[in-house]
Design a protein around this motif. Structure first.
Motif, PDB file in Angstrom:
ATOM      1  N   GLN A  54       0.832  -1.208   0.000  1.00  0.00           N
ATOM      2  CA  GLN A  54       0.000   0.000   0.000  1.00  0.00           C
ATOM      3  C   GLN A  54       0.870   1.263   0.000  1.00  0.00           C
ATOM      4  N   ARG A  55       1.952   1.171   0.760  1.00  0.00           N
ATOM      5  CA  ARG A  55       2.873   2.296   0.835  1.00  0.00           C
ATOM      6  C   ARG A  55       3.505   2.554  -0.541  1.00  0.00           C
ATOM      7  N   VAL A  56       3.850   1.458  -1.235  1.00  0.00           N
ATOM      8  CA  VAL A  56       4.439   1.589  -2.571  1.00  0.00           C
ATOM      9  C   VAL A  56       3.437   2.282  -3.502  1.00  0.00           C
ATOM     10  N   VAL A  57       2.173   1.904  -3.400  1.00  0.00           N
ATOM     11  CA  VAL A  57       1.141   2.532  -4.238  1.00  0.00           C
ATOM     12  C   VAL A  57       1.111   4.034  -3.960  1.00  0.00           C
ATOM     13  N   GLU A  58       1.153   4.401  -2.677  1.00  0.00           N
ATOM     14  CA  GLU A  58       1.127   5.821  -2.312  1.00  0.00           C
ATOM     15  C   GLU A  58       2.328   6.553  -2.927  1.00  0.00           C
ATOM     16  N   LEU A  59       3.498   5.923  -2.820  1.00  0.00           N
ATOM     17  CA  LEU A  59       4.707   6.553  -3.348  1.00  0.00           C
ATOM     18  C   LEU A  59       4.642   6.691  -4.866  1.00  0.00           C
ATOM     19  N   ARG A  60       4.123   5.638  -5.521  1.00  0.00           N
ATOM     20  CA  ARG A  60       4.006   5.679  -6.988  1.00  0.00           C
ATOM     21  C   ARG A  60       3.047   6.803  -7.411  1.00  0.00           C
ATOM     22  N   LEU A  61       1.935   6.900  -6.670  1.00  0.00           N
ATOM     23  CA  LEU A  61       0.949   7.936  -7.013  1.00  0.00           C
ATOM     24  C   LEU A  61       1.548   9.328  -6.793  1.00  0.00           C
ATOM     25  N   ALA A  62       2.272   9.479  -5.682  1.00  0.00           N
ATOM     26  CA  ALA A  62       2.871  10.780  -5.368  1.00  0.00           C
ATOM     27  C   ALA A  62       3.893  11.161  -6.441  1.00  0.00           C
ATOM     28  N   ALA A  63       4.708  10.172  -6.882  1.00  0.00           N
ATOM     29  CA  ALA A  63       5.723  10.437  -7.897  1.00  0.00           C
ATOM     30  C   ALA A  63       5.082  10.904  -9.198  1.00  0.00           C
ATOM     31  N   ARG A  64       3.875  10.426  -9.443  1.00  0.00           N
ATOM     32  CA  ARG A  64       3.206  10.787 -10.707  1.00  0.00           C
ATOM     33  C   ARG A  64       2.145  11.874 -10.487  1.00  0.00           C
TER      34      ARG A  64
END
Lengths: 244, 512
Positions: free
Chosen positions: B263-273
């Protein structure tokens, strides 16, 4: 007064083969008289007494107790009978007084009358010491006294005793024999079943000898002796032998 | 008629209440069973939870997999609000995790925010120091619940406990190379079809069976570039055996870490994009749309269980007196005296029926009171503790009154059986197996889709159990309520009529 005419009783036996317990039994028992019903085990004595006291219904014949029909007026018959056998139980967790009160109420006596009767009977049978003890804690003799008191609590004119001394010790048996005599003195009608000849000699005015459901002799003790010999045991054996 | 029934009722009730066995079945068991059950279950569950919660699991993993795992947990930690609080060296949050005496010297080392290995060592130290003070997060008596915290932080604290402390601090990694070779003759199990292959599987499995090891973790290299490179889903392997307690625990801990880290990875991916969370959650259900309140939901569940106890206690309370009042009279040679009294057979049977009904009701009410008292004053199951149950006095009364129909049905049935039986033992033999038959209808509300209708309202016991569930969830069906009473009383009446008939049958009265 007990009047029995042609009484018969058949039980449904195993595999639908009926078992005849009583056949064509007739006798009379009058006030102030002790009538002994004699017979070996299985002769039908208990069945006869149960029919008279309305616990069982006859298959044939009729009977009246104090003028009430044993089938049609069963409740009235019960009010006029006191029934006692040697194995009649008591409620162990109730005290003797509570047992007597219970039966007094069942027989429709008022609480005041019950209290008075318990007082009288307690004096007669020397029960005051154990009247408030649970029946479980009473000796055999004490229990039998309570049972007798229960039987006569409602002052019934007819007393039915079904082998009342069987299995009891000498002293308890003796007190019961005395009580039976007392009933006669009080002009009650007493029906007494036994197979102990000494009791018959001591107590009975007239006897009926039952064997395999049939009454083979009915009459005064003297007549029994004159027809079958002075020794009652011998007389009994001869009657049963002839019947067989 | 009434005087006769009253005389018999009074005497039989006194006689029955003086019997110790009756008192045990009528009062002691219903009153004590539920508190004992609650206390016993809670003690066992809590003991098992605490024991498992603070135990260290041993997981075999090569250095690379271990490093990737620690990185995932660290990455998760850095995404929490909690880490900001922890940056304040003397965080009051320690009070939520440690005992007061442990809090004094506890500090948060600065390097844990930059160095995953330091973070791992810190969680290990913290977890082990706090072992005695840690309770399962599900247990609301835990320290975390005792200090004032905003809800969001409290939730994160529980997550921190599960992910960082249980998932990392209480994990001991073992180099697979040091695993001893399997004993001679050891044959490795094949496991499920498609099981991932791991090197030295036999040595691992032998250690697992010997309970020296609880899992084997493999994390592929792709996990390291997971935020920047959108690759196919990275599959993490934890070979374990869920039939072994700690191996199952290891499986659950790692699975939870993977889920949270994912879930954290998803958050980071979304933030990066620069994408919103809704990008990966385009549809969801609106919360709080359920009209049923939490209390009603809980009541529906309780309603499924409660009738079972009420029926079982009514059964227990009525059984022994019934046997005593029928077959017991025969065995004690008191029956003949009773039937030679001028009371009618109906008076005798009805008087006895009322006594059995009374004792069955006393048992059912004692059980109900005991349940209420247990829920209120003892450590009740989670569901009951968390939710403030709302029960109006009228509903409570209606539910309590529903104990009457089954008690009446049992009283009638037991009396008929007891009078038919020739001895105490025979009556017991007839009645005891009925427990299994009669308890089944009590379980009706636990079946899915069971709702009261005209047909079910006419089936004794089934109607009682379904109706009490309906009542507890707030629905009062007066028509079915009356039908339920009628059907049980008709059944009881038929049984009493049968008992009266048995009382008049010579073959039954003088059976021996």
């Amino acid at each position: 007064m007990i009047e029995i005419h042609n009484l018969g009783k058949t039980y449904p036996g195993r595999r639908s083969v009926p078992v005849r317990a009583l056949a064509d039994v007739s006798f009379e028992c009058r006030p102030g008289e002790i009538f002994g019903l004699l017979g070996p085990n299985g002769a039908g004595k208990t069945t006869a007494l149960r029919i008279i006291s309305t616990a069982l219904r006859p298959t044939s014949g009729t009977g009246r107790v104090m003028g009430f029909d044993i089938v049609a007026d069963a409740t009235a018959v019960r009010r006029n009978i006191g029934f006692l056998s040697s194995n009649t139980g008591l409620y162990g967790r109730l005290t003797a007084r509570e047992v007597l009160t219970y039966f007094g109420r069942l027989f429709g006596l008022s609480d005041e009358r019950i209290r008075a009767r318990i007082g009288e009977l307690s004096a007669v049978f020397s029960m005051s010491e154990f009247l408030d003890r649970p029946c479980d804690k009473l000796s055999t003799g004490m229990r039998q006294k309570v049972n007798i008191a229960r039987t006569v609590l409602h002052a019934p004119p007819v007393m039915v005793f079904d082998e009342p001394t069987a299995g009891l010790d000498v002293l308890t048996s003796r007190s019961i024999v005395q009580f039976v005599r007392e009933c006669r003195r009080e002009q009650r009608t007493v029906l007494f079943s036994t197979h102990i000849m000494s009791e018959v000699e001591k107590l009975c005015d007239r006897v009926g000898v039952l064997h395999e459901g049939r009454l083979h002799f009915c009459g005064p003790i003297d007549e029994l002796r004159s027809r079958y010999g002075a020794d009652l045991d011998e007389a009994f054996v001869r009657i049963v032998g002839e019947a067989a | 008629m009434l005087a006769g029934v009253w005389t018999i009722y009074r005497k039989e009730l006194v006689d029955t209440l003086r019997d110790r066995k009756t008192l045990v079945f009528m009062l002691l068991i219903p009153a004590a069973a539920i508190p004992l059950m609650f206390a016993g279950i809670n003690a066992l569950v809590q003991r098992a939870q605490r024991q498992t919660a603070v135990e260290v699991v041993r997981i075999a993993s090569d250095a690379d997999s271990q490093r990737r795992y620690v990185q995932l947990v660290h990455q998760w930690f850095l995404g929490t609000q909690l880490q900001k609080t922890f940056r304040l060296a003397a965080s009051p949050l320690f009070g939520a995790l440690l005992k007061p005496e442990q809090t004094a010297g506890a500090t948060v080392p600065g390097e844990i925010f930059d160095d995953p290995a330091a973070f791992q060592r810190w969680t290990q130290g913290l977890a082990r120091a706090a072992r005695e003070g840690i309770d399962d997060p599900a247990d609301k008596s835990a320290a975390a619940a005792q200090i004032e915290l905003p809800d969001a932080l409290r939730t994160e604290l529980v997550e921190f406990y599960r992910v960082a402390l249980k998932g990392l601090g209480l994990v001991e990694f073992i180099d697979p190379a040091v695993l001893a070779p399997p004993p001679p003759g050891f044959v490795a199990a094949a496991g499920r079809p498609g099981r991932p292959a791991v090197p030295g599987f036999e040595r691992f499995e032998a250690a697992l069976r010997a309970k020296e090891l609880h899992g084997y973790l493999v994390i592929p290299p792709e996990a390291e570039r997971i935020v920047d490179a959108v690759s196919p889903t990275v599959l993490i392997t934890l070979i374990h055996d869920s039939t072994l307690r700690l191996s199952k625990e290891a499986g659950e801990r790692v699975a939870y870490v993977v889920e949270q880290a994912g879930q954290r990875v998803v958050e980071l991916r979304l933030a990066a994009r620069q994408l919103d969370a809704s990008f990966v959650l385009p549809l969801d259900m609106q919360g709080q749309s359920d009209l049923a309140t939490e209390s009603q939901i809980a009541m529906a569940i309780i309603g499924g269980i409660l009738p079972y106890f009420v029926i079982a206690f009514a059964f227990l309370g009525g059984m022994y007196p019934a046997i005593d009042l029928g077959a017991g009279e025969k065995e004690r040679n008191t029956l003949e005296t009773l039937i030679l009294a001028p009371a009618s057979r109906l008076e005798i049977a009805f008087g006895k029926f009322l006594v059995i009904l009374t004792t069955a009701l006393i048992a059912a009410f004692a059980g109900l009171l005991s349940i209420v008292a247990s829920v209120r004053y003892l450590d009740a199951p989670e569901l009951l503790k968390e939710i403030q149950l709302e029960l109006s006095p009228v509903t409570a009364l209606l539910v309590a009154l529903l104990a009457i129909p089954p008690a009446a049905a049992f009283a009638g049935l037991f009396l008929a059986i007891s009078i038919y039986a020739r001895s105490f033992k025979e009556a017991q033999n007839y009645i005891a197996p009925l427990q299994f038959v009669l308890i089944l209808p009590a379980m009706a509300p636990m079946l899915p889709g069971m709702e009261i209708n005209a047909t079910l309202a006419m089936i004794p016991l089934v109607n009682v159990s379904i109706l009490s569930k309906e009542l507890l969830r707030g629905a009062v069906h007066w028509g079915y309520y009356v039908t339920t009473f009628l059907s049980c009383f008709v059944f009881a009446g038929a049984c009493v009529a049968y008992a009266v008939r048995q009382f008049s049958r010579e073959q039954v009265l003088f059976r021996s």
